[in-house]
Design a protein around this motif. Structure first.
Motif, short mmCIF file in Angstrom:
data_model
loop_
_atom_site.label_atom_id
_atom_site.label_comp_id
_atom_site.label_asym_id
_atom_site.label_seq_id
_atom_site.Cartn_x
_atom_site.Cartn_y
_atom_site.Cartn_z
N ILE A 142 72.90 20.04 17.12
CA ILE A 142 73.77 21.17 17.45
C ILE A 142 73.07 22.10 18.42
O ILE A 142 73.64 22.56 19.41
CB ILE A 142 74.16 21.93 16.16
N GLN A 143 71.78 22.36 18.15
CA GLN A 143 71.01 23.25 19.03
C GLN A 143 70.95 22.67 20.45
O GLN A 143 71.16 23.38 21.44
CB GLN A 143 69.59 23.43 18.50
N ALA A 195 72.97 20.64 21.82
CA ALA A 195 74.28 20.69 22.45
C ALA A 195 74.53 22.09 23.03
O ALA A 195 75.10 22.24 24.11
CB ALA A 195 75.36 20.33 21.44
N GLN A 196 74.08 23.11 22.30
CA GLN A 196 74.22 24.48 22.82
C GLN A 196 73.41 24.65 24.10
O GLN A 196 73.83 25.31 25.04
CB GLN A 196 73.77 25.50 21.78
N SER A 219 75.09 23.06 26.94
CA SER A 219 76.29 23.83 27.26
C SER A 219 75.90 25.05 28.10
O SER A 219 76.55 25.37 29.09
CB SER A 219 76.98 24.25 25.96
N ALA A 256 75.32 24.49 31.64
CA ALA A 256 76.56 24.20 32.37
C ALA A 256 76.67 22.73 32.78
O ALA A 256 77.24 22.40 33.81
CB ALA A 256 76.71 25.11 33.59
N ALA A 257 76.09 21.85 31.94
CA ALA A 257 76.24 20.42 32.21
C ALA A 257 77.68 20.00 31.89
O ALA A 257 78.30 20.56 30.99
CB ALA A 257 75.25 19.63 31.35
N LYS A 317 77.41 15.49 14.60
CA LYS A 317 77.46 16.95 14.77
C LYS A 317 77.27 17.33 16.24
O LYS A 317 77.97 18.17 16.78
CB LYS A 317 76.41 17.63 13.91
N ARG A 362 80.38 16.50 18.11
CA ARG A 362 81.45 17.48 17.92
C ARG A 362 81.20 18.73 18.76
O ARG A 362 82.11 19.30 19.35
CB ARG A 362 81.52 17.87 16.45
N THR A 363 79.94 19.16 18.76
CA THR A 363 79.60 20.37 19.50
C THR A 363 79.80 20.17 20.99
O THR A 363 80.38 21.01 21.68
CB THR A 363 78.14 20.77 19.23
N ALA A 376 83.45 20.16 21.75
CA ALA A 376 84.04 21.50 21.74
C ALA A 376 83.67 22.26 23.01
O ALA A 376 84.40 23.13 23.47
CB ALA A 376 83.58 22.26 20.51
N ALA A 377 82.50 21.94 23.57
CA ALA A 377 82.06 22.61 24.79
C ALA A 377 82.63 21.93 26.03
O ALA A 377 82.31 22.31 27.15
CB ALA A 377 80.53 22.63 24.85
#
Ligand code: SF4
Ligand code: SF4
Lengths: 472, 120
Positions: B53-54, B56-57, B60, B63-64, B75, B78-79, B82-83
């Motif tokens: 999750i980290q 993925a943040q 994000s 700006a990839a 997980k 999913r992240t 969502a991004a």
């Protein structure tokens, strides 16, 4: 003088097994077996000289988790409001706590203590020796506390904590079981655990419950695979859904500032450009994100994680927790099942297998833990892990060896070396395996099993009188 | 278009790191110009849980629009979803080769995570 601030610096920190305020006993007398230690900052260590000459000491500490002061408050022991200075409630203008505890031994700047009714991590302000010479006063008036009878005081004073030494119970009753006298101590909780599944844990739980009968409540906390009801076939009386709070974000109100993700200690929220993403399965329901959101965009909803049924099988009551399929976190459900433990019953808890968080949730507060194992190298390995876990929480335990004649004597040798009593040995016999595989209960089919489980019950109920009592 | 590739090293010649959450580095490649930046993921390597999750943040924030990696757990998937980030799994060889495979259509975005949690 008035209005002047007095600043103290802690001289150390108190460590105990109590990590939540609700489960922390209110007074040392309700925490007699609770071990703890005070770690004194080295620069003050010289001040501990000669302290070990005293069996008991006063701890003066800062009640760091106390709420705001209330001048009138309901004490732990009674539902009547009292002036705060006539109680020992924590919500005082100066949140100072005071306990008399037993000093077991001193190791340098660490004091090992017993009877610790203090929350883990509490800052310690001062230590003084307790001395019966000056401090014991006979014939006192005890104000409103004289209105509270001992049983109520004990029950409420323990709060979520249950005593390891439950024998002195005025409600104890003696029954004849399998030709043996067994004195049951209501309020006692017996947990049945094993380092891995398939050792006969459920067999022991079901048969012990049926043998003791009458005043027994069986709490099936093996919530991923509750099996006790398969043998008991109870009539269901009651059903409760158990949920945990999860944050839900209102996308319209949220401006994607990311503070909720920042505060979450459990990584349950991902901050993305277009707003936060909540991972309900990682959320611990602490409410942190709700309180920091500047736009009040988060509300709490309940996410169901499982269900609890209460059923009746003959004279045994059985409470079964069933976790939802795919749900990862069982401790909240296990804690909910354990709330069904009753003070007027003997509570038998069938724990999940293993030694991880769910097991610990199930074991907590047990007065006695039965560890079921098999006499094989694997059995021994898992038993050692289980014993470690049980000792970490200072719980008393004994071992039941299932299929006692299939292996070697190493489990017994280990128990002897560690002075853990072997309570009973269940033989490996054809009739037993057959009875089990037909879904029948051993004590209802095989009379010698009834005697064996009565013996087990008697040994546990008497454990604190026996010389082989296990030191935590 | 910016592509984040998980990498064992700091150059385009470094091998693709098969792990997403615990990747050693992210190399952010500009697909059009070929320019790239390197991001160290060291603090995530030791995360007990939630590394996916980290990570993925992180991508994000960088700006990839596409992530190229070896494996991706549910997980993280999913992240990233969502991004609005596409996920390409099964990459191997060097970072440059992986980007090339993606550009020529040999590697395509996946519709689902390809491993259970804790792997990535
Ligand atoms: S309630 Fe607590 S654990 Fe759950 S998401 Fe919010 S901050 Fe994280
Ligand atoms: S703290 Fe509130 S406003 Fe900020 S990202 Fe979280 S939900 Fe949105």
């Amino acid at each position: 003088m008035s209005g002047e601030t007095i600043a103290y610096r802690p001289i150390g920190v108190i460590h105990s097994e109590h990590t939540t305020p609700e489960d922390t006993p209110a007074q040392p007398v309700y925490a007699q077996e609770c071990l703890g230690r005070a770690e004194i900052i080295p620069e003050y260590a010289d001040g501990l000289r000669d302290l070990e000459g005293f069996s008991h000491i006063y701890l003066v500490y800062h009640l760091h988790r106390a709420g705001p002061a209330k001048l009138v408050t309901k004490p732990f022991l009674q539902d009547v409001e009292r002036g705060v200075f006539a109680t020992r409630a924590p919500c005082r203008p100066n949140a100072i706590g005071l306990s008399i505890v037993e000093l077991v031994r001193r190791e340098g700047n660490v004091l090992h203590l017993k009877g610790v009714d203090v929350l883990d991590g509490t800052p310690l302000l001062d230590i003084k020796p307790y001395t019966a010479k000056f401090d014991r006063i006979e014939g006192t008036r005890n104000g409103w506390q004289d209105e509270v009878d001992d049983a109520t005081a004990r029950k409420r004073g323990q709060r979520g904590y249950r005593p390891k030494d439950a024998a002195q119970n005025p409600h104890a009753r003696t029954l004849v079981r399998g030709g043996k006298e067994v004195t049951l101590t209501p309020g006692m909780t017996i947990a049945i655990a094993s380092g891995k599944g398939g050792t006969g844990k459920t067999t022991v739980a079901v048969n012990l419950a049926l043998t003791l009968g009458g005043p027994v409540r069986l709490l099936d906390c093996d919530v991923e695979e509750p099996n006790c009801h398969l043998f008991l076939r109870p009539k269901i009386k009651n059903l409760e859904t158990v949920g945990v709070p999860v944050p839900v974000v209102d996308a319209l109100a949220c401006d994607a500032c990311g503070r909720c993700a920042e505060i979450c200690q459990f990584g349950a929220i991902a901050a993305l450009k277009n707003g936060p993403l909540v991972f309900a399965e990682l959320c611990h329901g602490c409410g942190g994100c709700l309180s920091v959101c500047p736009r009040h965009a988060i509300r709490e909803e309940t996410r169901p994680i499982g269900a609890i049924t209460v059923g009746q099988a003959g004279d045994v009551e059985i409470v079964t927790g069933q976790l939802r399929v795919g749900e990862a976190k069982s401790p909240p459900l296990i804690r909910a099942v354990k709330k069904y433990a009753r003070d007027d019953r003997v509570n038998i808890v069938d724990c999940p297998p293993g030694t991880s968080c769910p097991v610990i949730a199930a074991l907590r507060g047990a007065d006695f833990v039965i560890l079921v194992t098999e006499p094989t190298p694997f059995g021994l390995h898992d038993l050692k892990l289980a014993v470690e876990t049980v000792r970490q929480f200072g719980l008393a335990c004994g071992v039941v060896i299932n299929r006692a004649d299939i292996g070697d004597s190493r489990v017994k040798d280990y128990c002897a070396a560690e002075s853990i009593p072997v309570l009973v040995e269940i033989p490996h016999r054809r009739e037993i395996a057959e009875t089990y595989s037909r879904g029948q209960v051993l004590v209802q089919v095989l009379p010698e099993m009834r005697a064996l489980f009565a013996d087990l019950g008697a040994r546990i109920m008497n454990w604190n009188k026996s010389p082989s009592r296990v030191a935590p | 278009m910016k592509i984040a590739v998980t990498s064992r090293g700091r150059t385009l010649e470094s091998p693709v790191d098969p792990r997403f959450g615990r990747a050693e580095f992210f190399i952010l490649v500009d697909a059009d110009s070929g320019a790239f930046d390197v991001y160290d993921n060291a603090q995530n390597l030791s995360a007990a849980q939630g590394a996916g999750i980290q990570a993925a943040q992180t991508v994000s924030r960088l700006a990839a629009e596409v992530v190229i990696t070896g494996h991706c757990g549910p997980k993280a998937f999913r992240t990233l979803g969502a991004a609005g980030i596409q996920v390409v799994v099964g990459a191997s060889g060097s970072v440059a080769e992986a980007v090339q495979s993606f550009k020529t259509g040999k590697l395509t975005p996946t519709e689902s995570p390809d491993v259970e949690g804790h792997w990535a």
